[in-house]
Design a protein around this motif. Sequence first.
Motif, PDB file in Angstrom:
ATOM      1  N   TRP A 182       0.816  -1.082  -0.043  1.00 58.44           N
ATOM      2  CA  TRP A 182       0.178  -0.038  -0.031  1.00 58.44           C
ATOM      3  C   TRP A 182       0.946   1.140  -0.070  1.00 58.44           C
ATOM      4  O   TRP A 182       1.814   1.287   0.627  1.00 58.44           O
ATOM      5  CB  TRP A 182      -0.900  -0.113   1.196  1.00 58.44           C
ATOM      6  CG  TRP A 182      -2.130  -1.011   1.102  1.00 58.44           C
ATOM      7  CD1 TRP A 182      -2.035  -2.152   1.642  1.00 58.44           C
ATOM      8  CD2 TRP A 182      -3.374  -0.834   0.575  1.00 58.44           C
ATOM      9  NE1 TRP A 182      -3.369  -2.718   1.605  1.00 58.44           N
ATOM     10  CE2 TRP A 182      -4.157  -2.001   0.801  1.00 58.44           C
ATOM     11  CE3 TRP A 182      -3.882   0.422   0.027  1.00 58.44           C
ATOM     12  CZ2 TRP A 182      -5.457  -2.019   0.126  1.00 58.44           C
ATOM     13  CZ3 TRP A 182      -5.146  -0.067  -0.940  1.00 58.44           C
ATOM     14  CH2 TRP A 182      -5.807  -0.863  -0.524  1.00 58.44           C
ATOM     15  N   TYR A 183       0.524   2.128  -0.954  1.00 58.98           N
ATOM     16  CA  TYR A 183       1.045   3.363  -0.968  1.00 58.98           C
ATOM     17  C   TYR A 183       0.191   4.594  -0.933  1.00 58.98           C
ATOM     18  O   TYR A 183      -1.056   4.388  -1.226  1.00 58.98           O
ATOM     19  CB  TYR A 183       2.137   3.703  -2.419  1.00 58.98           C
ATOM     20  CG  TYR A 183       3.229   2.646  -2.221  1.00 58.98           C
ATOM     21  CD1 TYR A 183       2.929   1.192  -2.501  1.00 58.98           C
ATOM     22  CD2 TYR A 183       4.588   3.079  -2.476  1.00 58.98           C
ATOM     23  CE1 TYR A 183       4.012   0.258  -2.611  1.00 58.98           C
ATOM     24  CE2 TYR A 183       5.720   2.117  -2.240  1.00 58.98           C
ATOM     25  CZ  TYR A 183       5.416   0.811  -2.382  1.00 58.98           C
ATOM     26  OH  TYR A 183       6.347   0.006  -2.489  1.00 58.98           O
ATOM     27  N   ARG A 184       0.559   5.606  -0.596  1.00 58.56           N
ATOM     28  CA  ARG A 184      -0.138   6.753  -0.639  1.00 58.56           C
ATOM     29  C   ARG A 184       0.367   8.051  -1.069  1.00 58.56           C
ATOM     30  O   ARG A 184       1.734   8.254  -1.060  1.00 58.56           O
ATOM     31  CB  ARG A 184      -0.682   7.089   0.887  1.00 58.56           C
ATOM     32  CG  ARG A 184       0.275   7.614   1.780  1.00 58.56           C
ATOM     33  CD  ARG A 184      -0.249   7.807   3.157  1.00 58.56           C
ATOM     34  NE  ARG A 184       0.669   8.510   4.037  1.00 58.56           N
ATOM     35  CZ  ARG A 184       0.468   8.761   5.418  1.00 58.56           C
ATOM     36  NH1 ARG A 184      -0.671   8.211   5.838  1.00 58.56           N
ATOM     37  NH2 ARG A 184       1.244   9.474   6.100  1.00 58.56           N
ATOM     38  N   GLN A 185      -0.306   9.120  -1.711  1.00 65.12           N
ATOM     39  CA  GLN A 185       0.066  10.272  -2.294  1.00 65.12           C
ATOM     40  C   GLN A 185      -0.967  11.224  -2.060  1.00 65.12           C
ATOM     41  O   GLN A 185      -2.010  11.263  -2.136  1.00 65.12           O
ATOM     42  CB  GLN A 185       0.185  10.113  -3.586  1.00 65.12           C
ATOM     43  CG  GLN A 185       0.784  11.345  -4.289  1.00 65.12           C
ATOM     44  CD  GLN A 185       1.491  11.134  -5.934  1.00 65.12           C
ATOM     45  OE1 GLN A 185       0.780  10.041  -6.541  1.00 65.12           O
ATOM     46  NE2 GLN A 185       2.202  11.804  -6.358  1.00 65.12           N
ATOM     47  N   GLN A 201       5.064  13.398  -3.025  1.00 60.35           N
ATOM     48  CA  GLN A 201       5.460  12.375  -3.642  1.00 60.35           C
ATOM     49  C   GLN A 201       4.633  11.045  -3.095  1.00 60.35           C
ATOM     50  O   GLN A 201       4.354  10.757  -2.064  1.00 60.35           O
ATOM     51  CB  GLN A 201       6.998  11.848  -3.460  1.00 60.35           C
ATOM     52  CG  GLN A 201       7.907  13.015  -4.456  1.00 60.35           C
ATOM     53  CD  GLN A 201       9.208  12.388  -4.520  1.00 60.35           C
ATOM     54  OE1 GLN A 201       9.731  11.971  -3.559  1.00 60.35           O
ATOM     55  NE2 GLN A 201      10.071  12.951  -5.306  1.00 60.35           N
ATOM     56  N   ARG A 202       4.610   9.985  -3.735  1.00 65.48           N
ATOM     57  CA  ARG A 202       3.918   8.637  -3.338  1.00 65.48           C
ATOM     58  C   ARG A 202       4.744   7.968  -2.603  1.00 65.48           C
ATOM     59  O   ARG A 202       6.209   7.887  -2.720  1.00 65.48           O
ATOM     60  CB  ARG A 202       3.668   7.919  -4.677  1.00 65.48           C
ATOM     61  CG  ARG A 202       2.682   6.633  -4.259  1.00 65.48           C
ATOM     62  CD  ARG A 202       2.455   5.952  -5.629  1.00 65.48           C
ATOM     63  NE  ARG A 202       1.393   6.624  -6.222  1.00 65.48           N
ATOM     64  CZ  ARG A 202       0.790   6.294  -7.294  1.00 65.48           C
ATOM     65  NH1 ARG A 202       0.761   5.007  -7.870  1.00 65.48           N
ATOM     66  NH2 ARG A 202       0.022   7.084  -8.183  1.00 65.48           N
ATOM     67  N   GLU A 203       4.402   7.624  -1.298  1.00 65.00           N
ATOM     68  CA  GLU A 203       5.177   6.976  -0.271  1.00 65.00           C
ATOM     69  C   GLU A 203       4.652   5.711   0.159  1.00 65.00           C
ATOM     70  O   GLU A 203       3.570   5.499   0.186  1.00 65.00           O
ATOM     71  CB  GLU A 203       5.309   7.974   0.952  1.00 65.00           C
ATOM     72  CG  GLU A 203       3.960   8.448   1.643  1.00 65.00           C
ATOM     73  CD  GLU A 203       3.980   8.973   2.771  1.00 65.00           C
ATOM     74  OE1 GLU A 203       5.175   9.127   3.329  1.00 65.00           O
ATOM     75  OE2 GLU A 203       3.122   9.492   3.201  1.00 65.00           O
ATOM     76  N   LEU A 204       5.774   4.755   0.493  1.00 62.05           N
ATOM     77  CA  LEU A 204       5.061   3.669   1.077  1.00 62.05           C
ATOM     78  C   LEU A 204       4.484   3.490   2.323  1.00 62.05           C
ATOM     79  O   LEU A 204       4.888   4.584   3.293  1.00 62.05           O
ATOM     80  CB  LEU A 204       6.452   2.601   1.300  1.00 62.05           C
ATOM     81  CG  LEU A 204       6.353   1.161   1.785  1.00 62.05           C
ATOM     82  CD1 LEU A 204       5.610   0.281   1.000  1.00 62.05           C
ATOM     83  CD2 LEU A 204       7.645   0.670   2.337  1.00 62.05           C
ATOM     84  N   VAL A 205       3.255   2.861   2.484  1.00 57.86           N
ATOM     85  CA  VAL A 205       2.782   2.887   3.788  1.00 57.86           C
ATOM     86  C   VAL A 205       3.089   1.536   4.528  1.00 57.86           C
ATOM     87  O   VAL A 205       3.516   1.693   5.453  1.00 57.86           O
ATOM     88  CB  VAL A 205       1.001   2.855   3.461  1.00 57.86           C
ATOM     89  CG1 VAL A 205       0.279   2.463   4.798  1.00 57.86           C
ATOM     90  CG2 VAL A 205       0.854   4.365   3.056  1.00 57.86           C
ATOM     91  N   ALA A 206       2.844   0.336   3.890  1.00 59.59           N
ATOM     92  CA  ALA A 206       3.114  -0.927   4.278  1.00 59.59           C
ATOM     93  C   ALA A 206       3.203  -2.129   3.292  1.00 59.59           C
ATOM     94  O   ALA A 206       2.576  -1.541   2.175  1.00 59.59           O
ATOM     95  CB  ALA A 206       1.935  -1.258   5.366  1.00 59.59           C
TER      96      ALA A 206
END
Length: 119
Positions: free
Chosen positions: A36-39, A44-49
Motif C-alpha cells: 500500500w502506498y499513498r500520495q 510524492q507517493r510513499e510507502l505505507v506498508a
Amino acid sequence: QVQLVESGGGLVQPGGSLRLSCAASRSIVSIYAMGWYRQAPGNQRELVAAITSGGSTNYADSMKGRFTISRDNAKNTVYLQMNSLQPEDTAVYYCNAQTYGLAPKFGSWGQGTQVTVSS
C-alpha cells in the motif's frame, strides 16, 4: 500483469478507523510483495506498508502501531487496517503488486482510493 482494485476509502473523523481492500484479478500467492502506498496533494507517493509472499511485513515509521497490512490468498485480496487516523493521513491510497527483482514502481497499480480524515 495483474489488475488491482482498491476499495474502502472515505471520510473519517480524526481518531477513527478504516479498512482498505485490494482485490487482485488473479492469484497473489506467487506475487513477490503486495503493498500500500499513498500520495497526498503536492507530495510524492510513499510507502505505507508491504507484505511479502512469505508473510513478512514492512511499515513506514509513521504507520507502525496504527496500520496493519494483511493478505488473504484464498480471496486474492490484501487489506490495510488503519486505526487512529489523523488529518495528515489524508491521501489517495494505492495498491501495488511488486515483481521479484524489480522496484515497486515497475509493478502493477490500482486506481487508488481516497481517504480523507477531517472533523
